[in-house]
Every structure is written in C-alpha cells, then in structure tokens.
Design an enzyme around this catalytic site. Structure first.
Site, PDB file in Angstrom:
ATOM      1  N   GLU A  33       0.845  -1.205   0.000  1.00  0.00           N
ATOM      2  CA  GLU A  33       0.000   0.000   0.000  1.00  0.00           C
ATOM      3  C   GLU A  33       0.877   1.252   0.000  1.00  0.00           C
ATOM      4  O   GLU A  33       1.759   1.391   0.839  1.00  0.00           O
ATOM      5  CB  GLU A  33      -0.932   0.003   1.213  1.00  0.00           C
ATOM      6  CG  GLU A  33      -1.760   1.260   1.386  1.00  0.00           C
ATOM      7  CD  GLU A  33      -2.565   1.613   0.139  1.00  0.00           C
ATOM      8  OE1 GLU A  33      -2.424   2.753  -0.347  1.00  0.00           O
ATOM      9  OE2 GLU A  33      -3.320   0.743  -0.349  1.00  0.00           O
ATOM     10  N   ALA A  37      -2.724   6.135   4.954  1.00  0.00           N
ATOM     11  CA  ALA A  37      -4.054   6.671   5.249  1.00  0.00           C
ATOM     12  C   ALA A  37      -5.146   5.926   4.490  1.00  0.00           C
ATOM     13  O   ALA A  37      -6.331   6.104   4.780  1.00  0.00           O
ATOM     14  CB  ALA A  37      -4.110   8.158   4.902  1.00  0.00           C
ATOM     15  N   MET A  38      -4.754   5.094   3.523  1.00  0.00           N
ATOM     16  CA  MET A  38      -5.732   4.408   2.682  1.00  0.00           C
ATOM     17  C   MET A  38      -5.870   2.921   2.997  1.00  0.00           C
ATOM     18  O   MET A  38      -6.405   2.163   2.186  1.00  0.00           O
ATOM     19  CB  MET A  38      -5.362   4.602   1.211  1.00  0.00           C
ATOM     20  CG  MET A  38      -5.563   6.026   0.730  1.00  0.00           C
ATOM     21  SD  MET A  38      -7.284   6.567   0.820  1.00  0.00           S
ATOM     22  CE  MET A  38      -8.003   5.572  -0.486  1.00  0.00           C
ATOM     23  N   TYR A  39      -5.373   2.486   4.166  1.00  0.00           N
ATOM     24  CA  TYR A  39      -5.648   1.110   4.573  1.00  0.00           C
ATOM     25  C   TYR A  39      -7.169   0.906   4.575  1.00  0.00           C
ATOM     26  O   TYR A  39      -7.906   1.629   5.250  1.00  0.00           O
ATOM     27  CB  TYR A  39      -5.115   0.836   5.970  1.00  0.00           C
ATOM     28  CG  TYR A  39      -3.614   0.836   6.114  1.00  0.00           C
ATOM     29  CD1 TYR A  39      -2.785   0.439   5.077  1.00  0.00           C
ATOM     30  CD2 TYR A  39      -3.019   1.229   7.317  1.00  0.00           C
ATOM     31  CE1 TYR A  39      -1.405   0.434   5.224  1.00  0.00           C
ATOM     32  CE2 TYR A  39      -1.630   1.223   7.473  1.00  0.00           C
ATOM     33  CZ  TYR A  39      -0.833   0.825   6.413  1.00  0.00           C
ATOM     34  OH  TYR A  39       0.527   0.823   6.571  1.00  0.00           O
ATOM     35  N   GLY A  40      -7.629  -0.077   3.831  1.00  0.00           N
ATOM     36  CA  GLY A  40      -9.065  -0.310   3.732  1.00  0.00           C
ATOM     37  C   GLY A  40      -9.646   0.174   2.420  1.00  0.00           C
ATOM     38  O   GLY A  40     -10.756  -0.182   2.058  1.00  0.00           O
ATOM     39  N   GLY A  41      -8.904   1.041   1.707  1.00  0.00           N
ATOM     40  CA  GLY A  41      -9.366   1.510   0.409  1.00  0.00           C
ATOM     41  C   GLY A  41     -10.169   2.788   0.464  1.00  0.00           C
ATOM     42  O   GLY A  41     -10.243   3.485   1.479  1.00  0.00           O
ATOM     43  N   THR A  42     -10.801   3.106  -0.661  1.00  0.00           N
ATOM     44  CA  THR A  42     -11.517   4.369  -0.823  1.00  0.00           C
ATOM     45  C   THR A  42     -12.711   4.488   0.117  1.00  0.00           C
ATOM     46  O   THR A  42     -12.885   5.508   0.792  1.00  0.00           O
ATOM     47  CB  THR A  42     -11.987   4.522  -2.283  1.00  0.00           C
ATOM     48  OG1 THR A  42     -10.852   4.580  -3.137  1.00  0.00           O
ATOM     49  CG2 THR A  42     -12.807   5.790  -2.458  1.00  0.00           C
ATOM     50  N   CYS A  43     -13.551   3.467   0.173  1.00  0.00           N
ATOM     51  CA  CYS A  43     -14.837   3.585   0.870  1.00  0.00           C
ATOM     52  C   CYS A  43     -14.727   4.016   2.328  1.00  0.00           C
ATOM     53  O   CYS A  43     -15.326   5.007   2.720  1.00  0.00           O
ATOM     54  CB  CYS A  43     -15.626   2.291   0.759  1.00  0.00           C
ATOM     55  SG  CYS A  43     -17.221   2.407   1.597  1.00  0.00           S
ATOM     56  N   HIS A 424     -45.713  -1.434   7.774  1.00  0.00           N
ATOM     57  CA  HIS A 424     -46.254  -0.083   7.583  1.00  0.00           C
ATOM     58  C   HIS A 424     -45.858   0.805   8.762  1.00  0.00           C
ATOM     59  O   HIS A 424     -45.870   0.340   9.903  1.00  0.00           O
ATOM     60  CB  HIS A 424     -47.782  -0.166   7.483  1.00  0.00           C
ATOM     61  CG  HIS A 424     -48.462   1.148   7.399  1.00  0.00           C
ATOM     62  ND1 HIS A 424     -48.569   1.853   6.225  1.00  0.00           N
ATOM     63  CD2 HIS A 424     -49.078   1.900   8.359  1.00  0.00           C
ATOM     64  CE1 HIS A 424     -49.224   2.983   6.445  1.00  0.00           C
ATOM     65  NE2 HIS A 424     -49.547   3.032   7.735  1.00  0.00           N
TER      66      HIS A 424
END
Length: 444
Positions: A33, A37-43, A424
């Site tokens: 990686e 800061a992007m461990y885990g990716g974009t989401c 409902h």
C-alpha cells in the site's frame, strides 16, 4: 529480495478480503500500500462512509464542525478495523510503498524514505483503485488557485465554504452539492453538457433538477469552464464567486506507477483489461475493483473478491457475466436508485415493455418523513411479467431497490411484489401501488 506466493497491490476492499481469505486457507500473502491513510481503500477513508456520514449529518441539521468531527471518528474506526482485519492474520504481511513491475513475477516497492525492496511472487492481484480526474483547465490554473478541492480533500475541510463551485454534475458532484447545501453553503454546479443526468429518463432527471434547484442549488448546464482563480470561476462568459472549487469530473484508474508494460498487462479504454474471471493478459496477474473499469462501487469490489476466491478455492463457477442485474443508489435528497433497464435504454434497444409509474407522495412513509418528492417507475416484460428495470426517486429508495434486485434475479413476476404484505409505514409498501398503476405506452 522478498518472496511471497501471493502479492496484493492495494489495500482496498477486494485486496484485504483476499489476503484474509488466503491466510485462512494456509497461503501467505503481502499487501503493498502506497498510502498508510488508505488502509481499507476508498470507501472507509475517503469515499462512501465519510461522504454518507456527512450527508446524514446535514439532514440532521448538525453543525459543519460537529459533522466533520463525527466523520473523522467513523473513518478512524473503519480504517483501523480494515487494517487489523487483514494485517492481524498470521500469514498476511503489509509493505508500505509504491509498487512497480519489473517483470510478470517481480516488482520493486519504493518506500517514502526512498528505500527500495524487490518482491517476487507466483500470483499478483492489482487492487489500486481510482483517483479524481483533474481537468486540463484546472491544471493550467493550479498555480493561480489555492482553493481547488477533490472529492477526497473536500471531506477534510475545517470550515464550511461560503461559496462553493462544483465542476461537474455527475452523481458524485450532485451528492456533494446536496451535502454542502444542507450545511448552508451557497452551491453552484457547472456542467459542460447541455443535458442533465443523460443516463436517466428525462422525467426522472427533470424532477431531480427541479428539486435540487428548489433546495437552493444553482445548476448551470452548457457551462464550459474558461478560468479559475482564488475568488471566481468563469464559465461560458459568466463569473461565479467561489472561495472553494470542487472537481467532480470523473475518476481514472491508479495505474501510472505500476509499469504494467513490464508485466505484459494490457489496457482497454484506459483501464486494466480483464477476462470474465478478472484475469489480466498476464496469466498470473488479476485485477480487482475500480482499476479494471466498469461501475465503481464498493459492493462490486467485494464481489470481485468472491469471483477470484471462487476461482482459486471454489467450483470456478462465478464470473463477471453472471453479475446481473446490478443496482445503484445516488445519495442526493431524496435518494435516486435504479436497477435493470430504464425506459430510455429499453426504447434504444427496441425492448417491448409495460410501464408502471406513480408519484412518491401517496406513500405514507414519505409523509411521515416529511419529504413527498419523487417518483417510481417500473418496466415489465409483456410476455413473462418479469421485471425489466426499476427507477426509484424517493425517501429510502436505497433500501427498496435491493428487494427489487432480488426479485429480478429470482425471475419473479411483478405481481409477487404487487401482492406482497409489507410492514407499515415503510417505503417498500409503495410497491403495492406502483405495480398496480400501469401507464399505457406505445409498443411500436
């Protein structure tokens, strides 16, 4: 020199899920990686989770500062969970740095301090994601403006912009427009196309345009950006005041540093070319997630992992061509959700259909939520009575669309949804009325 059986480039959803899966099957892997800061990716870090946290905070009328604090808290939890969910596995290693292929079986990893590590492997999995496109006019103006934002940096602001100009009226741009507008920013959206949301049916896009405009967002079509500075954006001869400028002109794959030509990996339309089982043109290299093209959704990256894991340790039956229909939701207010054929696409393909259509206002849930805007549309096969496609623009549509997708995959007749008992007051019970309200259409 470090050697691993499996080398995963990118710590996104598919990559980390695959690393954990391989470890549980007794195989060693390394995740490379470039950005801690992007461990885990974009989401979890800069995509769905933070943006939706802010959108819901705006709905709840929280202050911008409180919303940002909550967003950072959510991201920290998700970021740490993603990292440890993979890195704590006994056979998973993490290597920080920028990866570049030297050959189909070897790459170099350059760390932030310049240290270079050679890594060899048997299998390689590219999961490097995508990044915002920077328009040429912005590149030329970059030195003059200190207020350019992307979808990533827009969620790191400490203060709410007073005048925000968004370049691009695609789905990402509109989500941010609604979010910043809900906090009280004056938002202008500049779109170069003369057509608003061209992929949607005209009645749907017209309703969304009207609702966004009525909420206070200034939407300008046929607006070609000519100049950007610290205080304004000039488009088609008109000046728009701006203390922040958000770029929402699309995304491109993160492939520039990979040196894919050294690995024999070919591109198609700018993205990594893959087979039906996500194999690239190099037999020992696969690509997952945004980097391989197609719709860029977290849940499709998750399914990419399922396809590859099934190929490695399963019955080898899962493939991209079986992934239909795929729903999507856009978190404007109210949310827009769709699956299958739209009326526009059905007409373009010469597909005959029955049309069911109604406004959202009669649904009791919309009254309870105090937002009766929107409409529902469904296309049904005249011969089989199966659902061809549905577009929902109303409160909670992002939940309802999943039930419809299941019904379509199961090839259920539309009457199964029409006649079903629902709790409902929920948005789902609107399906009782939708599939009872047929509109006559020409089937020429």
């Amino acid at each position: 020199m470090k050697n691993f059986k499996n080398v995963i480039i990118g710590f996104g959803k598919a990559g980390r899920a695959l690393a954990k899966f391989l470890s549980q099957h007794g195989e060693e892997s390394v995740i490379i990686e470039r950005d801690k800061a992007m461990y885990g990716g974009t989401c979890p870090n800069v995509g769905c989770a933070p943006s939706k946290t802010l959108i819901y905070a705006g709905h709840a009328k929280q202050s911008f500062a409180a919303a940002m604090a909550k967003k950072r808290q959510v991201c920290e939890v998700l970021h740490n969970g993603a990292y440890h969910g993979a890195a704590d596995e006994p056979l998973v290693s993490v290597l920080d740095g920028v990866a570049s292929f030297s050959s189909p079986t070897e790459l170099t990893v350059t760390a932030e301090d310049g240290t270079i590590t050679s890594v060899t492997g048997e299998r390689f999995f590219i999961n490097t994601g995508s990044t915002p496109i920077i328009p040429d006019i912005v590149k030329k103006s970059q030195k003059k403006s200190q207020n350019i934002l992307t979808s990533t940096t827009a969620m790191e602001l400490d203060e709410l912009p007073q005048n925000l100009v968004i370049i691009g009226a695609g789905y990402i741009g509109l989500e941010f427009a609604g979010m910043f507008n809900s906090f009280g920013a004056k938002v202008t959206v500049l779109e170069s196309s003369p057509v608003f949301l061209p992929n949607e049916d005209a009645d749907i896009s017209a309703a969304i345009f009207a609702d966004l405009t009525n909420s206070g967002i200034n939407l300008q079509l046929s607006a070609n950006v000519e100049k950007i500075s610290d205080t304004e954006v000039v488009a088609s001869g008109k000046s728009y005041k701006a203390d922040k400028i958000l770029l929402a002109a699309g995304r491109k794959p993160n492939i520039e540093d990979l040196q894919l030509q050294n690995a024999g990996v070919q591109l198609e339309n700018g993205y990594i070319k893959v087979t039906d089982t996500l194999q690239t043109t190099a037999p020992n290299i696969w690509a997952m997630g945004d980097v391989r093209g197609g719709p860029q959704f977290y849940y499709l990256s998750t399914d990419d992992f399922r396809i590859i894991s099934n190929q490695l340790f399963g019955d080898k039956t899962r493939k991209l061509s079986d992934r239909t229909p795929v729903p999507y939701s856009i978190f404007i207010t109210p949310p827009l959700s769709h699956v299958g054929l739209s009326e526009k696409s059905a007409q373009a393909q010469g597909v005959k259909y029955r049309l069911f259509k109604m406004p959202a206002a009669p649904i009791v849930r919309t009254k309870v939520a105090q937002d009766m805007r929107g409409m529902l549309k469904a296309l049904v096969d005249p011969q089989t009575s199966e659902i061809l496609g549905v577009t929902l623009y109303h409160v909670d549509s992002h939940e309802v669309i999943n039930l419809i997708t299941l019904a379509m995959q199961a090839k259920m007749p539309y009457t199964a949804l029409r006649d079903r008992i629902y709790t409902h007051p929920t948005a789902t019970e609107g399906l009782n009325d939708l599939f009872s309200n047929e509109v006559k259409v020409s089937l020429n």
